[in-house]
Design a protein around this motif. Structure first.
Motif, PDB file in Angstrom:
ATOM      1  N   ILE A 113       2.966  12.209  14.708  1.00  0.00           N
ATOM      2  CA  ILE A 113       2.964  10.999  13.892  1.00  0.00           C
ATOM      3  C   ILE A 113       4.377  10.672  13.415  1.00  0.00           C
ATOM      4  O   ILE A 113       5.043  11.496  12.779  1.00  0.00           O
ATOM      5  N   TYR A 115       6.845   6.692  12.709  1.00  0.00           N
ATOM      6  CA  TYR A 115       6.965   5.244  12.945  1.00  0.00           C
ATOM      7  C   TYR A 115       8.378   4.871  13.389  1.00  0.00           C
ATOM      8  O   TYR A 115       8.672   3.709  13.691  1.00  0.00           O
ATOM      9  N   LYS A 136      10.694   4.837  20.704  1.00  0.00           N
ATOM     10  CA  LYS A 136       9.901   5.355  19.595  1.00  0.00           C
ATOM     11  C   LYS A 136       9.899   6.875  19.693  1.00  0.00           C
ATOM     12  O   LYS A 136       9.800   7.446  20.780  1.00  0.00           O
ATOM     13  N   THR A 138       7.623   8.892  18.916  1.00  0.00           N
ATOM     14  CA  THR A 138       6.362   9.374  19.479  1.00  0.00           C
ATOM     15  C   THR A 138       6.408   9.379  21.006  1.00  0.00           C
ATOM     16  O   THR A 138       5.901  10.304  21.648  1.00  0.00           O
ATOM     17  N   ARG A 157       0.709   8.807  17.221  1.00  0.00           N
ATOM     18  CA  ARG A 157       0.383   7.723  16.276  1.00  0.00           C
ATOM     19  C   ARG A 157       1.689   7.157  15.733  1.00  0.00           C
ATOM     20  O   ARG A 157       2.392   7.828  14.980  1.00  0.00           O
ATOM     21  N   ASN A 158       2.018   5.958  16.152  1.00  0.00           N
ATOM     22  CA  ASN A 158       3.241   5.297  15.703  1.00  0.00           C
ATOM     23  C   ASN A 158       2.935   4.539  14.407  1.00  0.00           C
ATOM     24  O   ASN A 158       2.848   3.321  14.378  1.00  0.00           O
ATOM     25  N   GLU A 159       2.752   5.312  13.330  1.00  0.00           N
ATOM     26  CA  GLU A 159       2.297   4.737  12.065  1.00  0.00           C
ATOM     27  C   GLU A 159       3.065   5.315  10.886  1.00  0.00           C
ATOM     28  O   GLU A 159       3.562   6.442  10.932  1.00  0.00           O
ATOM     29  N   PHE A 160       3.132   4.538   9.819  1.00  0.00           N
ATOM     30  CA  PHE A 160       3.726   4.981   8.558  1.00  0.00           C
ATOM     31  C   PHE A 160       2.662   5.745   7.774  1.00  0.00           C
ATOM     32  O   PHE A 160       1.503   5.336   7.720  1.00  0.00           O
ATOM     33  N   SER A 165      -3.422   5.574   4.994  1.00  0.00           N
ATOM     34  CA  SER A 165      -3.531   6.035   6.386  1.00  0.00           C
ATOM     35  C   SER A 165      -3.765   7.533   6.519  1.00  0.00           C
ATOM     36  O   SER A 165      -4.130   8.012   7.597  1.00  0.00           O
ATOM     37  N   LEU A 169      -5.308   9.579   9.859  1.00  0.00           N
ATOM     38  CA  LEU A 169      -4.304  10.257  10.678  1.00  0.00           C
ATOM     39  C   LEU A 169      -4.571  11.751  10.826  1.00  0.00           C
ATOM     40  O   LEU A 169      -4.300  12.336  11.874  1.00  0.00           O
TER      41      LEU A 169
END
Length: 266
Positions: A113, A115, A136, A138, A157-160, A165, A169
């Motif tokens: 994980i 972002y 990225k 990831t 997972r390209n998430e903050f 979340s 996650l």
């Protein structure tokens, strides 16, 4: 007579030679390793000799790689590692190194994980290369892992990471490695898991900057499901930056803590 070829056991007749093995098992091998030494001449085999047959550039099959891992870990250990899912929050100096260490030992699944994208300043301590700049993180770490162990299961997972979340996650992870830079979000993740996801184990980090003694970085068990890695003192500041050797040592501690937890040795 028992010999081992690419880590697999074979029962062969007496007076079998290395070239017999190559002809019968992997005719197109470019390199023959006999008892850890490359050879070009033919050799008569003895009981328990080990031969590795390599075709340059060929990706080992899943079975071959599993045999190699089992031979290094023992079957009991490898079977345990395959059953676990580890999530890594942050793919910087700690997370990128820990991810590769765990992929190499054959952990069952990694949830990766972040972002952010790879930038030139990351190359001083993170497991990326010039070709990854602008990618990225990831995707870059997935590229590297596929060249170490293409058979480990990966979820990226390209998430903050924030309070909205965290649950989605990390819900499928058995163990979480906290490898974030921002103190606010480090605390948010640790506290959320300790309070609301008590079935998870979290391995957090604190203090690994500079070029102080390696021996001051330790792994401490704070609670049953909470471990802390670092020296708890050093922080990044002018004259005391984040440098590859010490960051990698802390990442190794985090990855090794995962193994010790899985193997009930911590």
């Amino acid at each position: 007579m028992i010999v081992y070829v690419n880590e697999k056991k074979y029962n062969v007749p007496e007076k079998t030679t290395v070239l017999d093995i190559k002809h019968n098992i992997k005719k197109d091998a470019d390199i023959v390793i006999y008892n850890s030494f490359p050879i070009k001449e033919n050799v008569n085999l003895k009981e328990n000799d080990k031969i590795v047959l390599i075709k340059k550039g060929e990706v080992p099959s899943k079975e071959e790689l599993e045999c190699a891992l089992v031979s290094r870990h023992t079957p009991f250990v490898h079977e345990k590692l395959k059953k676990y899912t580890v999530a890594i929050a942050g793919l910087g100096g700690l997370g990128s190194n820990a991810a590769i260490f765990l992929a190499r030992v054959g952990i069952g699944k990694l949830i990766l994980i972040d972002y952010d994208v790879v930038e030139p300043s990351n190359l001083n301590r993170q497991q990326y290369f010039i070709k990854h700049i602008g990618m990225k993180k990831t995707e870059a770490i997935k590229d590297i892992i596929k060249n170490c162990n293409p058979y480990v299961e990966l979820e990226t997972r390209n998430e903050f990471i924030d309070e909205n979340s965290i649950n989605s996650l990390f819900k499928d992870a058995d163990i979480v490695i906290e490898a974030l830079d921002d103190a606010k979000y480090k605390a948010l993740l640790v506290n959320f898991i300790l309070q609301k996801m008590k079935d998870k184990i979290i391995i957090a980090s604190s203090g690994m900057a500079g070029y102080f003694s390696s021996n001051t970085i330790v792994t401490e068990k704070i609670m049953n499901n909470f471990y802390l890695v670092g020296d708890k003192v050093s922080e990044s500041k002018p004259g005391c930056g984040l440098m590859a050797p010490r960051v990698a040592i802390a990442a190794s501690h985090q990855a090794n803590a995962v193994l010790r937890i899985i193997l009930e040795n911590i």
